[in-house]
Scaffold this motif. Structure first.
Motif, PDB file in Angstrom:
ATOM      1  N   LEU A  15       0.827  -1.206   0.000  1.00  0.00           N
ATOM      2  CA  LEU A  15       0.000   0.000   0.000  1.00  0.00           C
ATOM      3  C   LEU A  15       0.865   1.261   0.000  1.00  0.00           C
ATOM      4  CD1 LEU A  15      -2.806  -1.066   2.519  1.00  0.00           C
ATOM      5  CD2 LEU A  15      -2.985  -0.867   0.032  1.00  0.00           C
ATOM      6  N   ILE A  16       1.965   1.236   0.737  1.00  0.00           N
ATOM      7  CA  ILE A  16       2.887   2.381   0.720  1.00  0.00           C
ATOM      8  C   ILE A  16       3.394   2.611  -0.699  1.00  0.00           C
ATOM      9  CG2 ILE A  16       5.178   3.178   1.462  1.00  0.00           C
ATOM     10  CD1 ILE A  16       4.603   1.736   4.149  1.00  0.00           C
ATOM     11  N   LEU A  17       3.774   1.534  -1.375  1.00  0.00           N
ATOM     12  CA  LEU A  17       4.278   1.655  -2.734  1.00  0.00           C
ATOM     13  C   LEU A  17       3.216   2.226  -3.674  1.00  0.00           C
ATOM     14  CD1 LEU A  17       6.556   1.162  -4.761  1.00  0.00           C
ATOM     15  CD2 LEU A  17       5.652  -1.153  -5.081  1.00  0.00           C
ATOM     16  N   ARG A  18       2.011   1.700  -3.613  1.00  0.00           N
ATOM     17  CA  ARG A  18       0.938   2.203  -4.468  1.00  0.00           C
ATOM     18  C   ARG A  18       0.667   3.677  -4.231  1.00  0.00           C
ATOM     19  NH1 ARG A  18      -4.178  -1.649  -3.974  1.00  0.00           N
ATOM     20  NH2 ARG A  18      -5.128   0.320  -4.597  1.00  0.00           N
ATOM     21  N   GLN A  19       0.637   4.071  -2.961  1.00  0.00           N
ATOM     22  CA  GLN A  19       0.335   5.465  -2.650  1.00  0.00           C
ATOM     23  C   GLN A  19       1.490   6.387  -3.012  1.00  0.00           C
ATOM     24  OE1 GLN A  19      -1.527   5.645   1.340  1.00  0.00           O
ATOM     25  NE2 GLN A  19      -2.483   3.676   0.851  1.00  0.00           N
ATOM     26  N   MET A  20       2.725   5.872  -2.989  1.00  0.00           N
ATOM     27  CA  MET A  20       3.848   6.671  -3.499  1.00  0.00           C
ATOM     28  C   MET A  20       3.669   6.926  -4.993  1.00  0.00           C
ATOM     29  SD  MET A  20       7.450   5.582  -1.668  1.00  0.00           S
ATOM     30  CE  MET A  20       7.590   3.991  -2.506  1.00  0.00           C
ATOM     31  N   ARG A  21       3.318   5.892  -5.720  1.00  0.00           N
ATOM     32  CA  ARG A  21       3.157   6.049  -7.169  1.00  0.00           C
ATOM     33  C   ARG A  21       1.964   6.951  -7.483  1.00  0.00           C
ATOM     34  NH1 ARG A  21       7.521   4.701  -6.398  1.00  0.00           N
ATOM     35  NH2 ARG A  21       8.583   2.805  -7.094  1.00  0.00           N
ATOM     36  N   ASP A  22       0.905   6.865  -6.671  1.00  0.00           N
ATOM     37  CA  ASP A  22      -0.262   7.736  -6.880  1.00  0.00           C
ATOM     38  C   ASP A  22       0.108   9.207  -6.724  1.00  0.00           C
ATOM     39  OD1 ASP A  22      -1.869   5.561  -7.340  1.00  0.00           O
ATOM     40  OD2 ASP A  22      -2.764   5.533  -5.327  1.00  0.00           O
ATOM     41  N   GLN A  23       1.094   9.490  -5.866  1.00  0.00           N
ATOM     42  CA  GLN A  23       1.540  10.870  -5.674  1.00  0.00           C
ATOM     43  C   GLN A  23       2.710  11.244  -6.584  1.00  0.00           C
ATOM     44  OE1 GLN A  23       1.908  12.746  -1.889  1.00  0.00           O
ATOM     45  NE2 GLN A  23       0.488  11.363  -0.848  1.00  0.00           N
ATOM     46  N   GLY A  24       3.020  10.339  -7.506  1.00  0.00           N
ATOM     47  CA  GLY A  24       4.055  10.642  -8.488  1.00  0.00           C
ATOM     48  C   GLY A  24       5.471  10.397  -8.034  1.00  0.00           C
ATOM     49  N   LEU A  25       5.661   9.752  -6.898  1.00  0.00           N
ATOM     50  CA  LEU A  25       7.009   9.462  -6.408  1.00  0.00           C
ATOM     51  C   LEU A  25       7.603   8.262  -7.133  1.00  0.00           C
ATOM     52  CD1 LEU A  25       5.854  11.171  -3.950  1.00  0.00           C
ATOM     53  CD2 LEU A  25       7.481   9.883  -2.554  1.00  0.00           C
TER      54      LEU A  25
END
Length: 372
Positions: free
Chosen positions: A231-241
């Motif tokens: 989930l951390i990874l997905r949310q990083m990608r959602d924020q463009g990280l």
């Protein structure tokens, strides 16, 4: 593989006993998270235990008797693990392969020690498990101070001068692994820019991700389990990280890729040299595949734990836990993981960790020994 027919036992901890067990059988147990967020690893452990017992029984059993299996579900909860351990010990078993989470194995081991039960964990890596001078504990995996060092060496070599963050889920395993990685990183001259914790079971990591973004973090090391890391990874990608995520051995289940999808690509984790590729495991891996079971993660580690116990029982000519443990520590044992020997604490002498990288197709490949 057709699962063993199980009889459920209640009282706050799930416990099951094969209906194939008779009075003349030797009943042993596997215990781990058969339900809950880490149930994927519980399935790995049960698959390994069932195959090991089936193979031993096909070869004539142990001490002329067949083996039967009890399955304990601790859901990676320390209190439930203690309850499971007390019930398993009360049933008179001489040996348990388990548990998975260090936060479960540690309290369970005390109940087993009090009741003359030998415990070999396939997966619990926190050093404390074998550092309390208990007579009855051993593990066929490595320790967090070993895999944390490998992770730190990899980060120091490949992310020199980059911004590093370390997260942990406050559990015995996650916090312990994060602390060991931080210690080794700092010793290598790398100071993390951010060290934060979260709660196991959290779903919303946007606040942490926002801080990762503000701090321009290049790599985030997560001491925790695959669900939250995914989930951390997905949310990083959602924020463009584009920040690289790295974690420990609890990332070794294909369920991680089902959480992240193609975003898993580039994620790093530490684990032992791939057990499925060992020559000593080939015949067993083929048997699993014939039953449409992928012996990933800790499947073969559980199989190996039962191999060690059964060979020591035969050599000692008894199932008495203390005599069997003395025998285990005095010898070397042929397993699917290769030949294993144990030190006085119960840690394996033959230990190595490597770094793996996930790809976009839900698979992973080894990058090299010792994080090279």
């Amino acid at each position: 593989m057709k699962p063993l027919k199980l009889i459920g036992l209640a009282l706050g901890a799930s416990l099951a006993l094969s209906t194939a067990a008779y009075a003349e059988d030797i009943t042993i147990a596997v215990a781990g998270p058969m339900t809950g967020g880490e149930s994927a690893f519980g399935r790995q452990m049960q698959n390994g235990a069932e195959m090991a017992i089936a193979d031993l029984n096909a070869a004539g059993g142990v001490l002329g008797k067949k083996l039967a299996l009890q399955v304990g579900d601790d859901a990676c909860d320390p209190k439930q693990a203690r309850s499971v351990a007390e019930k398993l010990a009360g049933s008179g078993i001489p040996f348990v392969a388990g548990h998975f989470c260090s936060s479960s194995s540690i309290p369970a081991s005390e109940a087993y020690a009090d009741s003359n039960v030998l415990q070999i964990t396939p997966a619990s890596t926190n050093p404390l498990f074998t550092e309390r001078k208990l007579w009855n504990v051993a593990r066929v995996c490595g320790r967090d101070d070993q895999q944390g060092l490998v992770a730190a060496n990899y980060i120091a070599k490949n992310f020199k001068g980059k911004n590093i963050a370390i997260l942990n889920d406050k559990t015995t395993y996650g916090k312990g692994l994060a602390d060991e990685t931080k210690k080794a990183l700092n010793k290598a001259g790398v100071t993390e820019k951010m060290f934060e914790s979260y709660n196991k079971g959290d779903k919303d990591f946007n606040a942490i991700v926002s801080r990762l973004k503000r701090e321009n973090i290049d790599l985030v090391y997560v001491g925790g389990y695959h669900q939250e890391a995914g989930l951390i990874l997905r949310q990083m990608r959602d924020q463009g990280l584009k920040t690289i995520l790295m974690a420990g051995d609890a990332m070794n289940d294909k369920e991680f890729a089902s959480i992240t999808g193609p975003a898993a690509e580039g994620t790093l984790f530490t684990f032992g040299p791939e057990p499925r590729n060992k020559p000593t495991a080939k015949a067993i891996v083929d048997k699993f595949k014939a039953k449409n079971i992928d012996p990933e993660g800790y499947t073969l580690y559980t199989y190996a734990a039962i191999q060690v116990w059964s060979q020591a029982v035969k050599k000692a000519n008894t199932t008495d836990a203390k005599k069997v443990m003395d025998t285990i520590k005095a010898g070397e044992w042929d397993t699917v993981l290769g030949k294993l020997g144990f030190d006085a604490k119960g840690d394996i002498k033959q230990i190595d960790y490597v770094v793996y990288k996930w790809d976009a197709k839900g698979g992973y490949a080894e990058l090299g020994s010792k994080g090279s």
